[in-house]
Design a protein around this motif. Structure first.
Motif, PDB file in Angstrom:
ATOM      1  N   PHE A   1       0.739  -1.737  -0.034  1.00 29.44           N
ATOM      2  CA  PHE A   1      -0.274  -0.009   0.075  1.00 29.44           C
ATOM      3  C   PHE A   1       0.971   1.006  -0.016  1.00 29.44           C
ATOM      4  CE2 PHE A   1      -3.788  -1.875   2.155  1.00 29.44           C
ATOM      5  CZ  PHE A   1      -4.261  -2.300   0.796  1.00 29.44           C
TER       6      PHE A   1
ATOM      7  N   CYS B   1      -4.863   8.308   3.610  1.00 28.23           N
ATOM      8  CA  CYS B   1      -5.688   6.935   3.306  1.00 28.23           C
ATOM      9  C   CYS B   1      -5.283   5.501   3.749  1.00 28.23           C
ATOM     10  CB  CYS B   1      -7.137   7.269   3.158  1.00 28.23           C
ATOM     11  SG  CYS B   1      -8.021   6.239   2.576  1.00 28.23           S
ATOM     12  N   PHE B   2      -4.611   5.507   2.069  1.00 27.10           N
ATOM     13  CA  PHE B   2      -4.308   4.626   1.115  1.00 27.10           C
ATOM     14  C   PHE B   2      -3.043   3.309   2.266  1.00 27.10           C
ATOM     15  CE2 PHE B   2      -3.351   2.422  -3.076  1.00 27.10           C
ATOM     16  CZ  PHE B   2      -3.477   1.835  -3.141  1.00 27.10           C
TER      17      PHE B   2
ATOM     18  N   SER C   1      -4.724   1.790   5.176  1.00 23.50           N
ATOM     19  CA  SER C   1      -6.189   0.696   5.090  1.00 23.50           C
ATOM     20  C   SER C   1      -5.698  -1.056   5.109  1.00 23.50           C
ATOM     21  CB  SER C   1      -6.354   0.644   4.031  1.00 23.50           C
ATOM     22  OG  SER C   1      -5.022   1.191   2.703  1.00 23.50           O
TER      23      SER C   1
ATOM     24  N   LYS D   1      -8.106  -4.256   5.673  1.00 22.65           N
ATOM     25  CA  LYS D   1      -9.452  -3.396   4.917  1.00 22.65           C
ATOM     26  C   LYS D   1      -9.512  -3.840   3.398  1.00 22.65           C
ATOM     27  CE  LYS D   1      -9.333   0.799   7.434  1.00 22.65           C
ATOM     28  NZ  LYS D   1      -9.462   2.146   7.568  1.00 22.65           N
TER      29      LYS D   1
ATOM     30  N   ILE E   1     -12.219   0.669   2.259  1.00 24.19           N
ATOM     31  CA  ILE E   1     -10.726   2.498   2.078  1.00 24.19           C
ATOM     32  C   ILE E   1     -11.711   3.042   1.957  1.00 24.19           C
ATOM     33  CG2 ILE E   1      -8.974   3.086   0.666  1.00 24.19           C
ATOM     34  CD1 ILE E   1      -7.820   0.109   0.304  1.00 24.19           C
TER      35      ILE E   1
END
Length: 130
Positions: A40, A88-89, A92, A95, A100
């Motif tokens: 990520f 945010c990425f 995550s 998730k 996300i």
């Protein structure tokens, strides 16, 4: 934005790799599927690089040919959205893609870039017709 990219996105990849022991392994022994945190972080960094050329062209052309102040505001909004997207990425892990919710950042960012490009195109056509 480029400074924040260097400090947050690039460094986040290195930190994630260090947490998972990538710094102590030879290149040949690295996994073809890295841990989710590393993946990520790398994708967030890659996506920032993928989005930058369009943003740079759009913001410079809009600011030069249409309106510098509006261009600056739109560029700031875009940069904030991209910062939120990346954080945010990276946060995550564990998730699903539906959980996300990256589209809440990407769709407005696309609208900003496309608005600047269309504004530039309209201004160029208006200039030609005078």
């Amino acid at each position: 934005f480029i400074t924040s990219y260097s400090l947050w996105d690039v460094m986040a990849v290195g930190i994630a790799k260090a947490r998972h022991g990538f710094m102590t392994k030879p290149y040949g022994s690295l996994q073809s599927h890295p841990p989710e945190e590393v993946y990520f972080a790398m994708r967030a960094q890659s996506n920032q690089v993928e989005q930058m050329p369009g943003f740079i062209v759009a913001s410079l052309s809009f600011s030069l040919f249409v309106n510098g102040k509006v261009g600056a505001v739109l560029a700031l909004l875009w940069a904030v959205l991209r910062r939120l997207y990346a954080s945010c990425f990276r946060a995550s892990v564990g998730k699903t893609l539906n959980q996300i919710g990256l589209s809440r950042f990407t769709i407005p960012a696309y609208f900003i870039v496309n608005s600047m490009l269309m504004g530039t195109a309209v201004q160029c056509v208006r200039s030609l017709s005078k």
